[in-house]
Write an enzyme that holds these catalytic residues in place. Sequence first.
Site, PDB file in Angstrom:
ATOM      1  CE  LYS A 157      -4.035  -2.209   2.151  1.00 14.51           C
ATOM      2  NZ  LYS A 157      -5.020  -2.150   3.278  1.00 14.51           N
ATOM      3  CG  PHE A 177     -13.443   1.224   7.106  1.00 19.05           C
ATOM      4  CD1 PHE A 177     -12.919   0.638   5.959  1.00 19.05           C
ATOM      5  CD2 PHE A 177     -14.239   0.441   7.940  1.00 19.05           C
ATOM      6  CE1 PHE A 177     -13.172  -0.692   5.663  1.00 19.05           C
ATOM      7  CE2 PHE A 177     -14.499  -0.891   7.654  1.00 19.05           C
ATOM      8  CZ  PHE A 177     -13.966  -1.459   6.506  1.00 19.05           C
ATOM      9  CB  THR A 224      -7.221  -6.291   9.497  1.00 13.51           C
ATOM     10  OG1 THR A 224      -7.620  -7.471   8.792  1.00 13.51           O
ATOM     11  CG2 THR A 224      -7.615  -5.074   8.694  1.00 13.51           C
ATOM     12  CE1 TYR A 232      -9.359  -3.207   0.397  1.00 16.96           C
ATOM     13  CE2 TYR A 232      -8.746  -1.265  -0.871  1.00 16.96           C
ATOM     14  CZ  TYR A 232      -8.394  -2.318  -0.044  1.00 16.96           C
ATOM     15  OH  TYR A 232      -7.085  -2.480   0.349  1.00 16.96           O
ATOM     16  NE  ARG A 287      -5.877 -12.450   4.703  1.00 19.90           N
ATOM     17  CZ  ARG A 287      -6.677 -11.380   4.718  1.00 19.90           C
ATOM     18  NH1 ARG A 287      -6.670 -10.528   3.704  1.00 19.90           N
ATOM     19  NH2 ARG A 287      -7.464 -11.138   5.737  1.00 19.90           N
ATOM     20  CG  ASN A 333      -3.926  -2.334   6.767  1.00 18.61           C
ATOM     21  OD1 ASN A 333      -3.821  -1.926   5.611  1.00 18.61           O
ATOM     22  ND2 ASN A 333      -4.855  -3.192   7.137  1.00 18.61           N
ATOM     23  CG  HIS A 361      -5.190  -6.061  -0.725  1.00 20.47           C
ATOM     24  ND1 HIS A 361      -6.421  -6.142  -0.101  1.00 20.47           N
ATOM     25  CD2 HIS A 361      -5.258  -6.877  -1.810  1.00 20.47           C
ATOM     26  CE1 HIS A 361      -7.200  -6.969  -0.807  1.00 20.47           C
ATOM     27  NE2 HIS A 361      -6.512  -7.424  -1.842  1.00 20.47           N
ATOM     28  CD  GLU A 387      -8.497  -9.283  -3.908  1.00 19.16           C
ATOM     29  OE1 GLU A 387      -7.309  -9.547  -3.625  1.00 19.16           O
ATOM     30  OE2 GLU A 387      -9.403  -9.201  -3.045  1.00 19.16           O
TER      31      GLU A 387
HETATM   32  P1  IDP Z   1      -7.846  -7.244   5.228  1.00 17.93           P
HETATM   33  O1  IDP Z   1      -7.094  -6.148   4.488  1.00 17.93           O
HETATM   34  O2  IDP Z   1      -7.022  -7.802   6.360  1.00 17.93           O
HETATM   35  O3  IDP Z   1      -8.414  -8.299   4.325  1.00 17.93           O
HETATM   36  P2  IDP Z   1     -10.530  -6.156   5.461  1.00 17.93           P
HETATM   37  O4  IDP Z   1     -11.449  -6.384   6.603  1.00 17.93           O
HETATM   38  O5  IDP Z   1     -10.842  -6.828   4.167  1.00 17.93           O
HETATM   39  O6  IDP Z   1      -9.057  -6.524   5.964  1.00 17.93           O
HETATM   40  O7  IDP Z   1     -10.463  -4.599   5.237  1.00 17.93           O
HETATM   41  C1  IDP Z   1      -9.870  -4.061   4.067  1.00 17.93           C
HETATM   42  C2  IDP Z   1      -9.052  -2.852   4.457  1.00 17.93           C
HETATM   43  O8  IDP Z   1      -9.919  -1.837   4.928  1.00 17.93           O
HETATM   44  C3  IDP Z   1      -8.075  -3.086   5.611  1.00 17.93           C
HETATM   45  O9  IDP Z   1      -6.844  -3.630   5.172  1.00 17.93           O
HETATM   46  C4  IDP Z   1      -7.908  -1.703   6.184  1.00 17.93           C
HETATM   47  O10 IDP Z   1      -6.985  -0.935   5.415  1.00 17.93           O
HETATM   48  C5  IDP Z   1      -9.292  -1.104   5.981  1.00 17.93           C
HETATM   49  N1  IDP Z   1     -10.116  -1.241   7.185  1.00 17.93           N
HETATM   50  C6  IDP Z   1     -10.806  -2.329   7.581  1.00 17.93           C
HETATM   51  N2  IDP Z   1     -11.478  -2.104   8.722  1.00 17.93           N
HETATM   52  C7  IDP Z   1     -11.184  -0.817   9.048  1.00 17.93           C
HETATM   53  C8  IDP Z   1     -11.589   0.030  10.150  1.00 17.93           C
HETATM   54  O11 IDP Z   1     -12.331  -0.367  11.050  1.00 17.93           O
HETATM   55  N3  IDP Z   1     -11.055   1.297  10.128  1.00 17.93           N
HETATM   56  C9  IDP Z   1     -10.231   1.761   9.171  1.00 17.93           C
HETATM   57  N4  IDP Z   1      -9.852   0.993   8.123  1.00 17.93           N
HETATM   58  C10 IDP Z   1     -10.318  -0.262   8.063  1.00 17.93           C
HETATM   59 MG    MG Z   2      -9.948  -8.255   2.972  1.00 16.60          MG
END
Ligand code: IDP
Ligand code: MG
Length: 134
Positions: free
Chosen positions: A10, A58, A92, A50, A86, A113, A116, A127
């Site tokens: 990212k 968010f 996450t 997404y 993963r 974070n 992805h 994807e």
């Molecule tokens: P993942 O990336 O571990 O698969 P997902 O739940 O699919 O997690 O969420 C996608 C992305 O959305 C996350 O990597 C993160 O950047 C963002 N995200 C998810 N939940 C939150 C939140 O509660 N606050 C802010 N960003 C979030």
């Molecule tokens: Mg995800």
Amino acid sequence: MVEKTFCMLKPDAVANGHIGEIINRFERVGLAVERLEMSIVSPEQAAANYAEHQGKPFYDGLISYITSGPVVKMIITGTDAVRICRKLMGATDPLEATPGTIRGDFGLTMDANVIHGSDSLQSAAREIAIFFQE
Ligand code: IDP
Ligand code: MG
């Protein structure tokens, strides 16, 4: 089973100069980088990637963040590539991600974070098609 997965470093990972260190973690467990490209994610690609999060609080921030600067997109291949990626990524939320994982070592907040990675074989195929038109 030998699998292909989609991973994306990212914008914060690229801006902070962590491309090499992160790719090294995939290579050293024995996964291979099959395809790699740096680019800016288009709003259409971000929305497609997404789609499951549309409407969440968010979502808007996530779309502006992922399109805010260059990312590194990769197809990673190898045995159990989806689950191994993963595992290497960690939870996450960097607050929960174990030290030694990519998010645990390079991230601080859920908003930025680091990485992805596809969460299933089905997501990986979807994807890869979004980002590499394969
Ligand atoms: P993942 O990336 O571990 O698969 P997902 O739940 O699919 O997690 O969420 C996608 C992305 O959305 C996350 O990597 C993160 O950047 C963002 N995200 C998810 N939940 C939150 C939140 O509660 N606050 C802010 N960003 C979030
Ligand atoms: Mg995800």
